[in-house]
Design a protein around this motif. Structure first.
Motif, mmCIF file in Angstrom:
data_model
loop_
_atom_site.group_PDB
_atom_site.id
_atom_site.type_symbol
_atom_site.label_atom_id
_atom_site.label_comp_id
_atom_site.label_asym_id
_atom_site.label_seq_id
_atom_site.Cartn_x
_atom_site.Cartn_y
_atom_site.Cartn_z
ATOM 1 N N LEU A 172 0.843 -1.188 0.000
ATOM 2 C CA LEU A 172 0.000 0.000 0.000
ATOM 3 C C LEU A 172 0.878 1.239 0.000
ATOM 4 O O LEU A 172 1.713 1.419 0.888
ATOM 5 N N SER A 173 0.693 2.064 -1.016
ATOM 6 C CA SER A 173 1.349 3.366 -1.052
ATOM 7 C C SER A 173 0.336 4.396 -0.571
ATOM 8 O O SER A 173 -0.596 4.744 -1.307
ATOM 9 N N PRO A 174 0.447 4.866 0.675
ATOM 10 C CA PRO A 174 -0.575 5.765 1.220
ATOM 11 C C PRO A 174 -0.584 7.105 0.494
ATOM 12 O O PRO A 174 0.464 7.699 0.251
ATOM 13 N N GLY A 175 -1.780 7.560 0.145
ATOM 14 C CA GLY A 175 -1.903 8.852 -0.508
ATOM 15 C C GLY A 175 -1.889 9.991 0.487
ATOM 16 O O GLY A 175 -1.902 9.799 1.706
ATOM 17 N N ALA A 176 -1.910 11.191 -0.037
ATOM 18 C CA ALA A 176 -1.978 12.394 0.790
ATOM 19 C C ALA A 176 -2.439 13.545 -0.098
ATOM 20 O O ALA A 176 -2.084 13.607 -1.285
ATOM 21 N N MET A 177 -3.267 14.400 0.465
ATOM 22 C CA MET A 177 -3.782 15.569 -0.248
ATOM 23 C C MET A 177 -4.427 15.135 -1.571
ATOM 24 O O MET A 177 -5.391 14.402 -1.580
ATOM 25 N N HIS A 178 -3.842 15.524 -2.701
ATOM 26 C CA HIS A 178 -4.434 15.174 -3.997
ATOM 27 C C HIS A 178 -3.710 14.013 -4.669
ATOM 28 O O HIS A 178 -3.956 13.741 -5.844
ATOM 29 N N ARG A 179 -2.848 13.326 -3.943
ATOM 30 C CA ARG A 179 -2.181 12.122 -4.458
ATOM 31 C C ARG A 179 -2.902 10.900 -3.897
ATOM 32 O O ARG A 179 -2.846 10.641 -2.706
ATOM 33 N N PRO A 180 -3.606 10.131 -4.736
ATOM 34 C CA PRO A 180 -4.381 8.998 -4.219
ATOM 35 C C PRO A 180 -3.503 7.856 -3.748
ATOM 36 O O PRO A 180 -2.356 7.694 -4.195
ATOM 37 N N SER A 181 -4.038 7.056 -2.842
ATOM 38 C CA SER A 181 -3.363 5.835 -2.417
ATOM 39 C C SER A 181 -3.365 4.843 -3.574
ATOM 40 O O SER A 181 -4.202 4.907 -4.480
ATOM 41 N N GLU A 182 -2.433 3.919 -3.529
ATOM 42 C CA GLU A 182 -2.352 2.906 -4.585
ATOM 43 C C GLU A 182 -1.974 1.569 -3.980
ATOM 44 O O GLU A 182 -1.138 1.486 -3.076
ATOM 45 N N VAL A 183 -2.604 0.515 -4.482
ATOM 46 C CA VAL A 183 -2.341 -0.850 -4.011
ATOM 47 C C VAL A 183 -1.660 -1.637 -5.107
ATOM 48 O O VAL A 183 -2.068 -1.611 -6.278
ATOM 49 N N LEU A 184 -0.599 -2.349 -4.732
ATOM 50 C CA LEU A 184 0.093 -3.276 -5.631
ATOM 51 C C LEU A 184 -0.021 -4.671 -5.033
ATOM 52 O O LEU A 184 0.448 -4.912 -3.926
ATOM 53 N N TYR A 185 -0.680 -5.579 -5.754
ATOM 54 C CA TYR A 185 -0.867 -6.945 -5.267
ATOM 55 C C TYR A 185 0.318 -7.819 -5.642
ATOM 56 O O TYR A 185 0.841 -7.755 -6.754
ATOM 57 N N ASP A 186 0.711 -8.658 -4.700
ATOM 58 C CA ASP A 186 1.717 -9.692 -4.953
ATOM 59 C C ASP A 186 1.202 -10.971 -4.294
ATOM 60 O O ASP A 186 1.723 -11.423 -3.278
ATOM 61 N N ARG A 187 0.139 -11.512 -4.864
ATOM 62 C CA ARG A 187 -0.530 -12.643 -4.228
ATOM 63 C C ARG A 187 -0.766 -13.805 -5.187
ATOM 64 O O ARG A 187 -1.429 -14.782 -4.821
ATOM 65 N N ALA A 188 -0.232 -13.720 -6.394
ATOM 66 C CA ALA A 188 -0.395 -14.822 -7.344
ATOM 67 C C ALA A 188 0.268 -16.080 -6.800
ATOM 68 O O ALA A 188 1.360 -16.035 -6.228
ATOM 69 N N ASN A 189 -0.408 -17.203 -6.962
ATOM 70 C CA ASN A 189 0.123 -18.516 -6.538
ATOM 71 C C ASN A 189 0.392 -18.589 -5.039
ATOM 72 O O ASN A 189 1.290 -19.306 -4.594
ATOM 73 N N SER A 190 -0.372 -17.850 -4.269
ATOM 74 C CA SER A 190 -0.256 -17.971 -2.819
ATOM 75 C C SER A 190 -0.797 -19.325 -2.378
ATOM 76 O O SER A 190 -1.461 -20.036 -3.145
ATOM 77 N N VAL A 191 -0.523 -19.685 -1.141
ATOM 78 C CA VAL A 191 -1.032 -20.951 -0.602
ATOM 79 C C VAL A 191 -2.548 -21.007 -0.723
ATOM 80 O O VAL A 191 -3.119 -22.022 -1.138
#
Length: 347
Positions: free
Chosen positions: A101-120
């Motif tokens: 999770l890249s937390p946003g602030a003011m007018h910069r939105p938060s962004e999520v990057l998933y790394d969950r492919a082939n998880s248990v």
């Protein structure tokens, strides 16, 4: 007017099925790798609701699969610390699902990057879950559409869980949680799969966009309450089992300052809460899960529908003040919020 939870209500056991995740985010409002540090939190759509309900005094049981290593054990330990029954978790070789999770602030939105492919969890076969045994003693099953997005095995496992719950007489709540990044190339399958589970639910957490996706409709009303009303009418007509549709709606001035209100429709009427202004938001991740937990708590405590929705909104609002994925606040905190007890230090 809000009514207090009824005391001495029957204790309900709620089973939750979904992936458990490790969240990594840079401290404060830093960008990823701006400094060589990450804060770690554990959560997941269903796990967040399970932990919040356990903190509120309910019997929550998590059903999932974790890697048999330090990460998996730490995640299970965090759930157990909050009072969640972790005895039905499976442990096997493999990797933990992660998101950044890249937390946003003011007018910069938060962004999520998933790394969950082939998880248990994603790689566990659907027939590995003995649903009649796993649901024994439960009166309620809660799950989300994220299970359907992660792959054929998890989608089939979710469908099996819902069918087993129905066969055993359990009530079902379903959070649509449509995430386009997770569906990827499988997105054409999303409407039918989500619709299959939604059709078995007593309570759906979803907005007009979710209902439009599932039913192939379009709601063009100019304001959110009217779109929700039309979507609720369509959903209640389509699914005879459905008793309630609930959602939150946001107006965003920027990342840190927003207005949020709640809506819920039954076969009798529509409720809409007043808007709540949120300023200097600490962490909005898990706000929808806090809302779901708050509404379930209110219903389990035999509040009126209106009071349960107000309690759910209190939980959602207060979650924005808590770092991490889980709303850690207790019933008294939500009741204090609703009573507008003020902001003096509680001594």
């Amino acid at each position: 007017m809000h009514n207090e939870p009824r005391k001495n209500t029957p204790r309900i056991r709620i089973a939750f099925f979904g992936e458990l995740l490790m969240r990594l985010s840079p401290p404060g409002n830093e960008l990823p790798f701006q400094s060589p540090r990450f804060d770690v939190h554990f959560g997941g759509a269903e796990a967040n609701v399970a932990a919040s309900l356990a903190i509120l005094g309910h019997d929550s049981a998590m059903i999932s699969a974790l890697p048999d290593n330090a990460l998996g054990r730490a995640c299970a330990g965090e759930l157990h610390r909050h009072g969640v029954d972790t005895s039905s978790l499976r442990y096997t070789g493999g990797r933990m699902g992660i998101y950044f999770l890249s937390p946003g602030a003011m007018h910069r939105p938060s962004e999520v990057l998933y790394d969950r492919a082939n998880s248990v969890f994603a790689c566990t076969s659907a027939d590995s879950y003995d649903w009649p045994r796993l649901l024994t003693g439960a009166q309620w099953l809660h799950l989300s559409g994220i299970n359907l997005a992660l792959g054929e095995s998890t989608a089939q496992a979710a469908l099996n869980a819902v069918r087993a719950a129905r066969a055993a007489g359990l009530s079902v709540s379903f959070d649509c949680n449509y995430r386009s990044k997770l569906w990827g190339s499988r997105s054409p399958q999303a409407p039918a799969l989500i619709r299959d589970v939604a059709g078995q639910a007593d309570l759906i957490f979803g907005n007009d966009r979710d209902i439009a996706l599932m039913l192939g409709l379009e709601f063009t009303h100019t304001n959110a309450p009217e779109r929700f009303r039309a979507a609720a009418e369509a959903a209640l007509d389509a699914w005879p089992r459905l008793r309630r549709l609930a959602a939150t709606e946001r107006h965003l001035r920027n990342v840190d300052d927003q207005d949020i209100f709640g809506m819920m429709a039954t076969r009798e009427r529509l409720w809409i809460t007043k808007p709540h202004t949120l300023t200097h938001i600490v962490d909005r991740i898990g706000g929808g899960d806090a809302f779901a937990a708050g509404l379930l708590h209110g219903l389990f405590q035999q509040m009126t529908d209106e009071a349960a929705l107000e309690f759910a909104m209190a939980a959602a609002c207060l979650k924005h003040s808590v770092p991490g994925d889980v709303n850690l606040l207790r019933e008294s905190d939500m009741l204090s919020f609703l009573a507008q007890d003020g902001f003096e230090v509680k001594r």
